[in-house]
Write a protein that holds these residues in place. Sequence first.
Motif, short mmCIF file in Angstrom:
data_model
loop_
_atom_site.label_atom_id
_atom_site.label_comp_id
_atom_site.label_asym_id
_atom_site.label_seq_id
_atom_site.Cartn_x
_atom_site.Cartn_y
_atom_site.Cartn_z
N LEU A 92 33.07 -9.33 18.07
CA LEU A 92 33.20 -8.05 17.36
C LEU A 92 33.65 -6.91 18.28
CD1 LEU A 92 29.98 -8.28 15.19
CD2 LEU A 92 32.34 -8.62 14.44
N ASP A 93 33.72 -7.17 19.57
CA ASP A 93 34.10 -6.14 20.54
C ASP A 93 35.59 -6.23 20.83
OD1 ASP A 93 31.44 -5.45 20.72
OD2 ASP A 93 31.07 -6.75 22.44
N ASN A 94 36.39 -5.71 19.91
CA ASN A 94 37.84 -5.78 20.04
C ASN A 94 38.36 -4.46 20.59
OD1 ASN A 94 40.57 -6.00 19.82
ND2 ASN A 94 40.52 -6.97 17.82
N THR A 95 38.66 -4.42 21.88
CA THR A 95 39.09 -3.18 22.50
C THR A 95 40.60 -2.97 22.42
OG1 THR A 95 39.23 -4.27 24.64
CG2 THR A 95 37.17 -3.15 24.10
N THR A 96 41.37 -4.00 22.10
CA THR A 96 42.82 -3.85 22.06
C THR A 96 43.34 -3.53 20.68
OG1 THR A 96 43.14 -6.22 21.73
CG2 THR A 96 43.14 -5.42 24.01
N GLY A 97 42.53 -3.62 19.67
CA GLY A 97 42.95 -3.27 18.33
C GLY A 97 42.08 -3.94 17.28
N LEU A 98 42.04 -3.32 16.11
CA LEU A 98 41.29 -3.90 15.00
C LEU A 98 41.76 -3.27 13.70
CD1 LEU A 98 38.86 -1.77 13.87
CD2 LEU A 98 38.02 -2.26 16.14
N SER A 99 41.49 -3.95 12.61
CA SER A 99 41.79 -3.45 11.27
C SER A 99 40.55 -3.62 10.42
CB SER A 99 42.95 -4.23 10.64
OG SER A 99 44.12 -4.10 11.40
N LEU A 100 40.17 -2.56 9.72
CA LEU A 100 39.03 -2.59 8.81
C LEU A 100 39.54 -2.22 7.42
CD1 LEU A 100 36.50 -0.42 10.86
CD2 LEU A 100 36.64 -2.90 10.80
N PHE A 101 39.13 -2.99 6.43
CA PHE A 101 39.49 -2.70 5.04
C PHE A 101 38.24 -2.83 4.19
CE2 PHE A 101 43.19 -4.49 7.10
CZ PHE A 101 44.18 -3.56 6.79
N THR A 102 38.05 -1.91 3.26
CA THR A 102 36.90 -1.96 2.38
C THR A 102 37.26 -1.36 1.02
OG1 THR A 102 34.56 -1.37 2.12
CG2 THR A 102 35.96 0.26 3.16
N VAL A 103 36.65 -1.88 -0.01
CA VAL A 103 36.75 -1.29 -1.34
C VAL A 103 35.38 -0.68 -1.61
CG1 VAL A 103 37.16 -1.72 -3.79
CG2 VAL A 103 38.41 -3.06 -2.06
N PHE A 104 35.35 0.59 -1.96
CA PHE A 104 34.06 1.25 -2.14
C PHE A 104 34.11 2.28 -3.26
CE2 PHE A 104 36.36 4.07 0.62
CZ PHE A 104 35.91 5.33 0.30
N ARG A 105 32.92 2.63 -3.72
CA ARG A 105 32.74 3.66 -4.75
C ARG A 105 31.46 4.40 -4.41
NH1 ARG A 105 34.51 4.05 -10.11
NH2 ARG A 105 33.12 5.21 -11.48
N ALA A 106 31.59 5.62 -3.95
CA ALA A 106 30.43 6.42 -3.56
C ALA A 106 29.91 7.20 -4.77
CB ALA A 106 30.81 7.39 -2.45
N THR A 107 28.60 7.16 -4.97
CA THR A 107 28.01 7.95 -6.05
C THR A 107 27.67 9.36 -5.58
OG1 THR A 107 25.82 7.09 -5.52
CG2 THR A 107 27.08 5.95 -7.24
N ASP A 108 27.61 9.54 -4.28
CA ASP A 108 27.29 10.84 -3.69
C ASP A 108 28.18 11.00 -2.46
OD1 ASP A 108 26.20 13.12 -2.56
OD2 ASP A 108 24.24 12.23 -2.18
#
Length: 169
Positions: A92-108
């Motif tokens: 999980l320690d990627n210092t050269t690059g990373l991509s994060l994707f999430t689908v979310f719905r915040a109620t607040d």
Amino acid sequence: LAANPGGVGTPTLWLRADAGVYTNGACTTAASNGNTVGCWADQSGNGLSATGSGATRPSFVASDGNFNNQPVISFSNTGTNKHLVIADNDILDNTTGLSLFTVFRATDVTGDKAILSKRTSSGANQSYMMWVNTSDLTSRISTDQVSPTLDNVLANTTFIGSLVYNGTI
């Protein structure tokens, strides 16, 4: 299940609400609608399952109309801070690059609401994180804030959030 999300490379971590959701931390008892989640099994093959216990666990929703009647993990904004934890792992320690994707719905969308964070240790600066910060989707790599990633996050609206980091800010 597709081999990889959207046919892109090999993910390091892949949590999907339609696969690998369990009520117990051992990842053996499948969750049903309304159950609390004790384990959200990593579908990447790297064994980085997210686990939780007690009142901090989110709930499994088998079909949510806000997400095209697909299953979701609901980290409700009421009572105890809902979260799951993935044990630290060098992958999980990627210092050269990373991509994060999430689908979310915040109620607040007031204040800070974390979506994902990778911390170096308790109370330390985050290695990377993504959160809703007073109506903005914000990201951070190490101590450098990449802000905002998405302006004007509205309550009760579904969004796709992303962070792509190529090793430089």
